[in-house]
Design a protein around this motif. Structure first.
Motif, PDB file in Angstrom:
ATOM      1  N   ALA A  87      44.551   9.358 -14.105  1.00  0.00           N
ATOM      2  CA  ALA A  87      44.691  10.742 -14.567  1.00  0.00           C
ATOM      3  C   ALA A  87      46.115  11.001 -15.046  1.00  0.00           C
ATOM      4  N   LYS A  88      47.071  10.569 -14.236  1.00  0.00           N
ATOM      5  CA  LYS A  88      48.470  10.806 -14.609  1.00  0.00           C
ATOM      6  C   LYS A  88      48.799  10.101 -15.920  1.00  0.00           C
ATOM      7  N   GLN A  89      48.296   8.867 -16.039  1.00  0.00           N
ATOM      8  CA  GLN A  89      48.603   8.085 -17.224  1.00  0.00           C
ATOM      9  C   GLN A  89      47.911   8.641 -18.462  1.00  0.00           C
ATOM     10  N   SER A  90      46.626   8.957 -18.329  1.00  0.00           N
ATOM     11  CA  SER A  90      45.899   9.377 -19.528  1.00  0.00           C
ATOM     12  C   SER A  90      46.326  10.771 -19.975  1.00  0.00           C
ATOM     13  N   LEU A  91      46.715  11.608 -19.033  1.00  0.00           N
ATOM     14  CA  LEU A  91      47.165  12.944 -19.427  1.00  0.00           C
ATOM     15  C   LEU A  91      48.658  12.960 -19.739  1.00  0.00           C
ATOM     16  N   GLY A  92      49.343  11.900 -19.287  1.00  0.00           N
ATOM     17  CA  GLY A  92      50.783  11.819 -19.532  1.00  0.00           C
ATOM     18  C   GLY A  92      51.595  12.814 -18.723  1.00  0.00           C
TER      19      GLY A  92
END
Ligand SMILES: Cc1cc2nc3c(=O)[nH]c(=O)nc-3n(C[C@H](O)[C@H](O)[C@H](O)COP(=O)(O)O)c2cc1C
Ligand code: SF4
Ligand code: FES
Lengths: 163, 520
Positions: A95-100
Motif C-alpha cells: 500500500a505504501k509503495q503503490s500509493l507512494g
C-alpha cells in the motif's frame, strides 16, 4: 473558513451542555469538516470552560482526531496480530509503495489518506482494511489495488448522479 | 409459505460481499418468480462460511456457504429443487443449519439468537425469550437480582475475570442519588469480535442486560462506550435503542415498572488504552484517557465521581440470560471457578475461524484442531496467542491447557476476552515480540515511565538482539526491562506487554538468532 467556524460554533452550542460532551463534539467536527482545525480550539475551550491546552491535550491523545485536512478517502490497514498472521505486513508495504505515501500522509491528488488501525473486529477473515466506513476481508495485493482503483473523487460522484 | 432466504448483515459477512449478494439474490428471485424473499439476519459467527445463505421453509432451515455472486444461479437452482421437494446436490450445500458440526458442538447461551433473525426486530427478540429476564428483574428487589448474579458465578468477560455479582453489590451498597451502568464495548484485542457480533446480531440482549444491571444497583443512566472501529455496530445499536425506547423497554417508566433507564452510545476515538476501565471513564467524561490509580474503585467513585458498574458487553449479555434461565442452570456449565460459557473467538491463520461458545474447560487444542481444522495456509500451527496483545505466545506443549481462568494463570498466560490468534510456521516470533513492544509505545497512556519509555527501549533492544549486536548483554537488558515494566506499571498495558515478549523469547528463541543451529 468563516462558514466553517459558524458551523463549529453551532456544534459547540449543541454539545457543551452534554455530560462529557467534548469527545462527541470532536467527532461531530471531524464528521463535518474532515479534521479539527487549529482555529477552532479557542472557541471549543471557551464553550467548555477549559484551557486551550486542555483541549489540545484531548485532541492529541486520540488517534482519530487529526488536525490537518485529509484526502477524500480514508484507507486504514489493520496492523494487529491476527491480520499479521495472514500477511498484512505485505499489504502494508504494498500500500505504501503503490500509493507512494507513508502512514498519516495523503496522496498528492488528495484522493487517499493512509492510516494504520489496530483491529477491525474482522479477525477470522484477515487481512482486513477499512475504507471510510466500509470494511473488507481477506484483502491481498490485487484486491487492494482493485479497491483503490474503484475510488472516486466526490465531485465526480456528483456529476454522475446529476446527469 | 414464502421461503425466507437469509443473508447476514454483519461486518464480516458484509466485508466478504454479503450486501452485493443480497441485492443480486433478490433480483434473481424476482426474475425467476420464485416463492421466496431475501431477509437480512445477523451472523451465526461461522465466519469461514460467510456469506452464508440460509433458506427457511415451514419444515426446515438449510444453509449454503460461502456463497459468492458467481454461485447465485446454481444456488437458486438448488433452492428451486428444495422447494419442489427434491433433494439438493450442490457443492456449497451445508445441510440443516443447526446440525452443522461447528454449531452443533457448541453450548450457545449468550449467542443463542445470533443469526437466527433480524437483529433489530423486537417481536423476533421477544419470540426467542427476549426481555423475559427483564420481566423477572422488574418483579425482584435490587438485592435479589444481585444475588442471582452472585449465585451464577459469572465473572467479567472483558479480561480481568472479576466476579460480576460482587461488583454489582458494591455499587448497590454505595449510597448515591446518581449511579451509572457503563458497558465496555471497546473490544480492542486483536483476535476478538464477540462483542461486535453480539451488538450486531443481538443488540437487545445487551440493552436488556444493562437495564437489569440498572434495576439491580439503582442506576437510571447507562452508556455504551463503543470503539470507533465498529461503524456498523454503532448504527445498529442506535437503531435498537430507538426502537426499544419507543416500545417502552427503555426510557422513563420502563415496562410500567415505575423505574427509569436511559441509554446512550458514546464513541471512542481510536485508543486501545480506553478499554481499561478507568481510562474509559476519563474518556467518557471528555478527557484524555489517562488511567486512574485504584482505589477508589469505579464501583464507588466512577463516572463523574459517582458509583458505576463497568462491565464488558458479554458480561452484561450473560446477565440477561442468567435472569431469564436462572443462575443455577448457568452455573451448571463450566469448571472450577470459571462458570458458564466462554465465547472463544478463533482468528488469524486458521481454516475455520469464528465464534465458538463453549462451557469453560475445553482445551485450546480441541478448539484449534477440532473447530479450526488447522491453519488457513495449510501449514503446521507454530504458535497461538490467546487473550489479545498482552497475552503470551503458547507453544505446542501448552495447547492442552483447559480454558479456565486459573489454569491459564498457572502457565503465565491469560484467557482475557477469549481471542485466539493462530500463527503458522512461517511466523517470525522475534518480529511478534518487537510488535508487542511497538504496540505498547503507540497505545501507552503515558502516565508511567516504565511503560512509556520502557517499551521504546524494548523495541531498540530487540532490534539489537536480532541484529546480533552484543546479543548476550542485550538479552539480560531485555529481561531487566521486562521486570521493570511488570513491577513499575500502573495497569496491564505496561505490566503485561512483557508476557508476549518473554514467551516468544522462551519458546521461540531461535527466531531471535539464539541457538539458531540447534536441532529441533
Ligand atoms: C490495557 C487494557 C485494555 C482493556 N481493554 C478492554 C476492552 O477492550 N474491553 C473490555 O471489556 N475490557 C477491557 N479491559 C478490562 C477492563 O479494565 C475491565 O476489567 C472490564 O471492563 C470490566 O468489565 P468485566 O468485569 O465485565 O470484564 C482492558 C484492560 C486493560 C488493562
Ligand atoms: S502502564 Fe502504561 S497504559 Fe497503564 S497507566 Fe501506566 S503508562 Fe498508562
Ligand atoms: S486483527 Fe485485523 S481485524 Fe482484528
Amino acid at each position: 473558513m468563516n462558514a466553517k467556524n459558524n458551523n463549529v460554533d453551532q456544534l459547540i452550542e449543541q454539545y457543551k451542555t452534554l455530560p462529557g460532551g467534548l469527545l462527541p463534539l470532536l467527532h461531530a467536527i471531524k464528521h463535518a469538516l474532515g479534521y479539527i482545525p487549529e482555529s477552532t480550539v479557542g472557541s471549543i475551550a471557551k464553550g467548555f470552560n477549559l484551557s486551550r491546552a486542555e483541549v489540545h491535550g484531548v485532541i492529541s491523545f486520540y488517534h482519530d482526531f487529526n488536525t490537518q485536512p485529509v484526502g477524500h478517502h480514508r484507507v486504514q490497514i489493520c496492523r494487529a496480530e491476527a491480520c499479521q498472521s495472514m500477511g498484512s505486513r505485505q499489504i502494508e508495504s504494498h500500500a505504501k509503495q503503490s500509493l507512494g505515501i507513508e502512514y498519516g500522509e495523503t496522496t498528492s491528488d488528495g484522493m487517499v489518506t493512509l492510516e494504520p488501525v489496530y483491529c477491525l473486529g474482522n479477525c477470522a477473515c484477515s487481512p482486513s482494511i477499512r475504507i471510510n466506513d466500509d470494511i473488507y476481508a481477506r484483502v491481498d495485493k490485487s484486491r487492494f489495488d482493485q479497491l483503490i482503483s474503484e475510488l472516486n473523487m466526490p465531485e465526480l460522484d456528483k456529476v454522475e448522479t446529476s446527469s | 409459505m414464502t421461503a425466507q432466504v437469509f443473508i447476514p448483515k454483519d461486518t464480516t459477512a458484509v466485508a466478504l460481499g454479503a450486501d452485493g449478494l443480497a441485492l443480486k439474490m433478490a433480483q434473481n428471485i424476482e426474475s425467476r418468480s420464485l416463492d421466496a424473499e431475501v431477509q437480512r439476519n445477523g451472523s451465526r459467527g461461522m465466519f469461514w462460511l460467510e456469506p452464508m445463505v440460509e433458506v427457511k421453509t415451514e419444515s426446515s432451515r438449510i444453509a449454503f456457504g460461502p456463497v459468492n455472486a458467481s454461485d447465485i444461479e446454481s444456488v437458486l437452482d438448488a433452492i428451486d429443487d428444495h422447494l419442489a421437494g427434491k433433494s439438493i446436490d450442490h457443492s456449497l450445500y451445508l445441510g440443516e443449519v443447526e446440525k452443522i458440526d461447528y454449531l452443533a458442538k457448541q453450548q450457545r447461551l449468550t449467542f443463542k439468537r445470533a443469526g437466527v433473525g433480524d437483529p433489530i426486530c423486537l417481536s423476533q427478540y421477544q419470540g426467542l425469550s427476549g426481555f423475559k429476564g427483564l420481566a423477572k428483574a422488574i418483579s425482584m428487589t435490587g438485592q435479589e437480582i444481585v444475588d442471582e448474579i452472585k449465585n451464577s458465578g459469572l465473572r467479567g468477560r472483558g479480561g480481568a475475570a472479576f466476579p460480576a455479582g460482587i461488583k454489582w453489590q458494591t455499587v448497590l451498597d454505595t449510597p448515591g442519588e446518581q449511579k451509572y451502568i457503563v458497558c465496555n464495548a471497546d473490544e480492542g484485542d486483536s483476535g476478538t469480535f464477540a462483542d461486535r457480533l453480539l451488538m450486531e446480531s443481538d443488540p437487545y440482549q445487551l440493552i436488556e442486560g444493562m437495564t437489569i444491571a440498572g434495576l439491580a444497583v439503582g442506576a437510571n443512566q447507562g452508556y455504551i462506550y463503543l470503539r470507533s472501529e465498529y461503524p456498523f455496530a454503532h448504527k445498529i445499536l442506535n437503531d435498537a435503542i430507538k426502537r426499544a425506547t419507543e416500545a417502552g423497554f427503555l426510557g422513563s417508566n420502563i415496562c410500567e415498572s415505575g423505574k427509569d433507564f436511559f441509554l446512550e452510545v458514546r464513541l471512542g476515538a481510536g485508543a486501545y488504552i480506553c478499554g481499561e476501565e478507568t481510562s474509559l471513564l476519563e474518556s467518557l467524561e471528555g478527557k484524555r484517557g489517562m488511567v486512574r490509580a485504584k482505589p477508589p474503585l469505579p464501583a464507588i467513585e466512577g463516572l463523574f465521581g459517582k458509583p458505576t458498574v463497568v462491565n464488558n458487553v458479554l458480561t452484561l449479555g450473560a446477565a440477561a440470560t442468567i435472569l431469564e434461565q436462572g443462575s443455577d442452570s448457568y452455573k451448571d456449565f463450566g469448571m472450577g471457578r470459571s462458570r458458564g460459557t466462554l465465547a472463544v473467538q478463533l482468528a488469524g491463520n486458521v481454516k475455520q475461524g469464528g465464534l465458538i461458545e463453549l462451557a469453560f474447560g475445553t482445551t485450546l487444542r480441541e478448539v484449534v484442531e477440532g473447530f479450526g481444522c488447522g491453519t488457513h495456509s495449510g501449514r503446521p500451527v507454530r504458535a497461538i496467542q490467546m487473550g489479545g496483545p498482552l497475552g503470551a505466545f503458547l507453544p505446542e506443549s501448552q495447547w492442552d491447557t483447559p480454558l479456565d481462568y486459573e489454569s491459564f494463570a498457572e502457565i503465565k498466560a491469560m484467557i482475557g476476552h477469549g481471542g485466539i490468534v493462530v500463527f503458522d510456521d512461517t511466523a517470525d516470533m522475534a518480529a511478534q515480540a518487537r510488535f508487542a513492544m511497538e504496540f505498547c509505545v503507540v497505545e501507552s497512556c503515558g502516565k508511567c515511565t516504565p511503560c512509556r519509555i520502557g517499551a521504546t527501549r524494548g523495541v531498540e533492544v530487540i532490534d539489537r538482539i536480532v541484529g546480533d549486536q552484543d546479543r548476550d548483554n542485550n538479552l539480560i537488558l531485555l529481561h531487566e526491562l521486562c521486570d521493570t515494566m511488570e513491577l513499575g506499571s500502573l495497569c496491564a498495558m505496561g505490566g503485561m506487554t512483557p508476557f508476549p515478549v518473554r514467551s516468544a523469547l522462551t519458546y521461540f528463541e531461535e527466531d531471535f538468532g539464539i541457538n539458531s543451529r540447534r536441532d529441533h
